[in-house]
Enzyme design. Structure first.
Site, short mmCIF file in Angstrom:
data_model
loop_
_atom_site.label_atom_id
_atom_site.label_comp_id
_atom_site.label_asym_id
_atom_site.label_seq_id
_atom_site.Cartn_x
_atom_site.Cartn_y
_atom_site.Cartn_z
N HIS A 74 54.50 78.92 67.77
CA HIS A 74 55.78 78.98 68.49
C HIS A 74 56.84 79.67 67.64
O HIS A 74 56.85 79.55 66.41
CB HIS A 74 56.28 77.57 68.82
CG HIS A 74 55.45 76.89 69.85
ND1 HIS A 74 54.32 76.18 69.54
CD2 HIS A 74 55.58 76.84 71.20
CE1 HIS A 74 53.79 75.71 70.64
NE2 HIS A 74 54.53 76.08 71.66
N ASP A 125 51.30 92.56 44.54
CA ASP A 125 51.63 93.96 44.80
C ASP A 125 52.50 94.56 43.71
O ASP A 125 52.26 95.67 43.25
CB ASP A 125 52.34 94.09 46.15
CG ASP A 125 52.78 95.51 46.41
OD1 ASP A 125 51.93 96.43 46.35
OD2 ASP A 125 53.99 95.73 46.65
#
Length: 155
Positions: A74, A125
């Site tokens: 949701h 990263d």
């Protein structure tokens, strides 16, 4: 099974009959790395910039976008989302923690887990040029509260 329809198809759970309650979830995770990589992060000498600051913002952004990443999740209006990243030389690595809050009809566990996960992926990263062997692990829900099931804490 609340996410399965009568014909066996995946479906979103209808939460419209639930009452709004305050909901909180806390998730944690770790990224292990070489000690030299951790030192570069702590000393802010990584070429891509301030790893911890960028990873914290990435985690917050990801937590806010959880419903666009998890198909049956949701859309939740978060009232707060905190992401903390703590260097730990005993790992060596970084421990991440996210605490998500809302007042609503469904919990915020996925938002906290997503925030932790993306913050750790961002660390990877930004520091991968120094250490491609980093390992992200132990991502888990530590506790949640609110709703019909009340409070739950990992033992």
């Amino acid at each position: 099974m609340t996410h399965i329809g009568r014909a066996g198809e995946a479906q979103m759970v209808d939460v419209s009959a639930k009452i709004d309650t305050e909901r909180v979830a806390r998730a944690t995770g770790t990224i292990r790395m070489h000690a030299a990589t951790l030192r570069a992060i702590v000393e802010n000498t990584v070429a891509k910039g301030d790893v911890v600051a960028v990873a914290r913002v990435a985690g917050i952004m990801a937590g806010k976008r959880t419903a666009s990443l998890i198909p049956l999740c949701h859309q939740i209006s978060l009232t707060d989302l905190q992401v903390m990243l703590r260097p730990d030389s005993t790992v060596p690595g970084i421990r991440a923690e996210a605490v998500a809050k809302t007042v609503g009809k469904t919990g915020v566990e996925l938002e906290a887990l997503t925030a932790v996960t993306v913050s750790l992926i961002t660390v990877y990263d930004m520091a991968k040029a120094l250490d491609r062997s980093m390992v992200i692990s132990d991502i888990c829900l530590e506790e949640k509260q609110g709703g019909r099931s009340g409070r739950w804490t990992r033992l």
